[in-house]
Design a protein around this motif. Structure first.
Motif, PDB file in Angstrom:
ATOM      1  N   LEU A   6       0.856  -1.181   0.000  1.00  0.00           N
ATOM      2  CA  LEU A   6       0.000   0.000   0.000  1.00  0.00           C
ATOM      3  C   LEU A   6       0.890   1.229   0.000  1.00  0.00           C
ATOM      4  O   LEU A   6       1.760   1.369   0.866  1.00  0.00           O
ATOM      5  CB  LEU A   6      -0.890   0.007   1.240  1.00  0.00           C
ATOM      6  N   ALA A   8       0.746   5.187   0.432  1.00  0.00           N
ATOM      7  CA  ALA A   8      -0.216   6.133   0.994  1.00  0.00           C
ATOM      8  C   ALA A   8       0.394   7.513   1.208  1.00  0.00           C
ATOM      9  O   ALA A   8       1.588   7.642   1.471  1.00  0.00           O
ATOM     10  CB  ALA A   8      -0.735   5.592   2.325  1.00  0.00           C
ATOM     11  N   THR A  36      -3.413   4.980  -2.404  1.00  0.00           N
ATOM     12  CA  THR A  36      -4.560   5.616  -1.746  1.00  0.00           C
ATOM     13  C   THR A  36      -4.911   6.980  -2.305  1.00  0.00           C
ATOM     14  O   THR A  36      -6.013   7.460  -2.082  1.00  0.00           O
ATOM     15  CB  THR A  36      -4.294   5.837  -0.243  1.00  0.00           C
ATOM     16  N   GLN A  40      -4.823  11.427   3.070  1.00  0.00           N
ATOM     17  CA  GLN A  40      -5.465  10.303   3.756  1.00  0.00           C
ATOM     18  C   GLN A  40      -5.271  10.403   5.266  1.00  0.00           C
ATOM     19  O   GLN A  40      -4.211  10.795   5.743  1.00  0.00           O
ATOM     20  CB  GLN A  40      -4.876   8.985   3.260  1.00  0.00           C
ATOM     21  N   ASP A  44      -7.743   5.683   8.058  1.00  0.00           N
ATOM     22  CA  ASP A  44      -8.185   5.144   6.767  1.00  0.00           C
ATOM     23  C   ASP A  44      -7.081   4.323   6.105  1.00  0.00           C
ATOM     24  O   ASP A  44      -7.360   3.290   5.484  1.00  0.00           O
ATOM     25  CB  ASP A  44      -8.646   6.277   5.847  1.00  0.00           C
ATOM     26  N   ILE A  45      -5.843   4.778   6.231  1.00  0.00           N
ATOM     27  CA  ILE A  45      -4.708   4.024   5.679  1.00  0.00           C
ATOM     28  C   ILE A  45      -4.640   2.640   6.319  1.00  0.00           C
ATOM     29  O   ILE A  45      -4.486   1.625   5.629  1.00  0.00           O
ATOM     30  CB  ILE A  45      -3.387   4.804   5.880  1.00  0.00           C
ATOM     31  N   ILE A  48      -7.517   0.389   5.119  1.00  0.00           N
ATOM     32  CA  ILE A  48      -7.258  -0.099   3.759  1.00  0.00           C
ATOM     33  C   ILE A  48      -6.181  -1.180   3.792  1.00  0.00           C
ATOM     34  O   ILE A  48      -6.301  -2.206   3.117  1.00  0.00           O
ATOM     35  CB  ILE A  48      -6.850   1.060   2.829  1.00  0.00           C
TER      36      ILE A  48
END
Length: 131
Positions: A6, A8, A36, A40, A44-45, A48
């Protein structure tokens, strides 16, 4: 199955060019990358990251809030019972802050100018299956 990463952009920083370049380099190296987008929230990171079952969260931070945002992300992952997800951070990071970031739980730190090959190699090392 390729490792999932991920990428971000936490906080209010709106500059995402470097994050997109890193995301593409990781994708081209065979990783499955989730991006993302900008601005952010840490919560929320983490949500996810858990939902997407990633092995690594890469934070791109240019705002100067890298120490606080990295620490908050590591703590939020622990609180979500996802401490096994490695956190790496890159961006505008003074050399003096690198030890602070590793103390906060970052598995690797990539200041501006780090070669893409070095980032890919470190993510490979972090996602390698145990021997």
């Amino acid at each position: 199955m390729p490792a999932r990463v991920l990428v971000a952009k936490p906080g209010l920083d709106g500059h995402d060019r470097g994050a997109k370049i890193v995301a593409r380099a990781l994708r081209d190296a065979g990783f499955e990358v989730v991006f993302t987008g900008i601005r952010q929230r840490v919560e929320d990171i983490v949500a996810i990251a858990v939902q997407e079952d990633v092995a690594v969260v890469g934070l791109s931070i240019l705002s100067g809030a890298h120490v606080a945002l990295t620490g908050r992300t590591v703590e939020a992952l622990r609180a979500a019972d996802a401490a096994d997800i490695a956190v790496i951070v890159g961006g505008t990071i003074p050399a003096a802050d690198v030890p602070k970031l590793t103390e906060a739980g970052a598995a690797a730190v990539f200041p501006t100018g780090t070669a893409l090959d070095a980032i890919v190699a470190e993510v490979r090392a972090l996602t390698a299956a145990p021997a």
